[in-house]
Design a protein around this motif. Structure first.
Motif, PDB file in Angstrom:
ATOM      1  N   UNK A 170       0.841  -1.210   0.000  1.00  0.00           N
ATOM      2  CA  UNK A 170       0.000   0.000   0.000  1.00  0.00           C
ATOM      3  C   UNK A 170       0.866   1.246   0.000  1.00  0.00           C
ATOM      4  N   UNK A 171       1.928   1.223   0.793  1.00  0.00           N
ATOM      5  CA  UNK A 171       2.819   2.380   0.862  1.00  0.00           C
ATOM      6  C   UNK A 171       3.509   2.610  -0.476  1.00  0.00           C
ATOM      7  N   UNK A 172       3.940   1.526  -1.116  1.00  0.00           N
ATOM      8  CA  UNK A 172       4.583   1.652  -2.427  1.00  0.00           C
ATOM      9  C   UNK A 172       3.598   2.196  -3.457  1.00  0.00           C
ATOM     10  N   UNK A 173       2.354   1.740  -3.379  1.00  0.00           N
ATOM     11  CA  UNK A 173       1.339   2.204  -4.322  1.00  0.00           C
ATOM     12  C   UNK A 173       1.069   3.704  -4.124  1.00  0.00           C
ATOM     13  N   UNK A 174       0.987   4.140  -2.879  1.00  0.00           N
ATOM     14  CA  UNK A 174       0.775   5.566  -2.599  1.00  0.00           C
ATOM     15  C   UNK A 174       1.926   6.401  -3.147  1.00  0.00           C
ATOM     16  N   UNK A 175       3.154   5.906  -2.956  1.00  0.00           N
ATOM     17  CA  UNK A 175       4.315   6.660  -3.433  1.00  0.00           C
ATOM     18  C   UNK A 175       4.321   6.736  -4.954  1.00  0.00           C
ATOM     19  N   UNK A 176       4.000   5.637  -5.608  1.00  0.00           N
ATOM     20  CA  UNK A 176       3.973   5.630  -7.066  1.00  0.00           C
ATOM     21  C   UNK A 176       2.883   6.549  -7.612  1.00  0.00           C
TER      22      UNK A 176
END
Length: 256
Positions: free
Chosen positions: A190-196
């Motif tokens: 989820x954190x990676x998706x938010x950053x992307x």
């Protein structure tokens, strides 16, 4: 109709603290933060579907004006009444302007400066331990609620909590001590998706410097947590915005 009656009508309770979701032991800062979060939920611009939003927003302004005045609050705490004839409640005030005076918009530089001083501070540790106890060790909620928190901060935050558990300061909640690897991986994704998504927003808007990147990240976080009104910007504004104008002196309370 008096303030307490209006609270009962609009918020289903005449207890001023219950309207804010807090209690009589709350500090001035606690009252301020609670007022900010509740007022966001009923702000006319944020709740256009609620026909009573404007009335609720105005009543919340009066409620906060009472509880932020030491003498008015003392009367209410002791007698359970408010002085309806006080200048605080009778003056012709624009509650939208009052709200903005209390919570002016913060700048990127404000955020950067705060983050620099906050991370690693005693204040951060205190806030983190409070979140740990409040959410019984659920790191999904803790990381979503903690100020200045990114995926890279999680190991550091976990070590702080672990040290508090080992010292006996807090109890060991299974949600924290026995969290599965599957749940940890899901949180990282989820954190990676938010950053992307934030990086994509930044690219589409033609923004490139570090400050712009931070703004995009914060906006994405705020969007993903909007239903809880617990975004980084909301908490930061509520906690560190300018002091309000000096309150008016209170008169003796009288029952409605």
């Amino acid at each position: 109709m008096g303030l307490l009656e209006r609270c009962e009508e609009l918020f289903k309770t005449s207890n001023l603290y219950e309207v804010l979701g807090t209690n009589k032991e709350a500090t001035e800062a606690d009252i301020r933060r609670s007022y900010y979060k509740v007022s966001l939920k009923v702000h006319p611009d944020r709740a256009p579907e609620d026909p009573q939003a404007t009335e609720k927003f105005q009543v919340l302004g009066k409620l906060y004006a009472v509880l932020s005045d030491k003498e008015q609050r003392a009367v209410y705490d002791e007698q359970g009444v408010v002085d309806e004839d006080s200048d605080i409640l009778t003056q012709d005030r624009c509650w939208e302007d009052y709200w903005r005076l209390l919570f002016p918009k913060i700048t990127v530089q404000d955020i950067l400066e705060f983050e620099k001083n906050y991370k690693g501070s005693d204040e951060e540790r205190k806030d983190l331990i409070q979140l740990y106890m409040q959410h019984e060790g659920d790191m999904d909620v803790i990381t979503a609620s903690a100020l200045c928190c990114t995926q890279e901060d999680e190991p550091r935050l976990c070590s702080i909590i672990q040290a508090a558990i080992q010292s006996g300061e807090v109890k060991a909640f299974p949600a924290f001590t026995k969290e599965s690897e599957k749940k940890k991986r899901a949180r990282r994704k989820r954190a990676d998706r938010e950053r992307q998504e934030a990086e994509q927003m930044q690219k589409e808007m033609g923004l490139g410097n570090e400050d712009d990147s931070l703004v995009m990240m914060l906006k994405q976080k705020q969007k993903s947590r909007e239903q809880n009104f617990n975004s980084f910007l909301s908490d930061l504004e509520a906690k560190y915005s300018k002091k309000s104008e000096k309150p008016q002196k209170a008169k003796r309370g009288k029952k409605q």
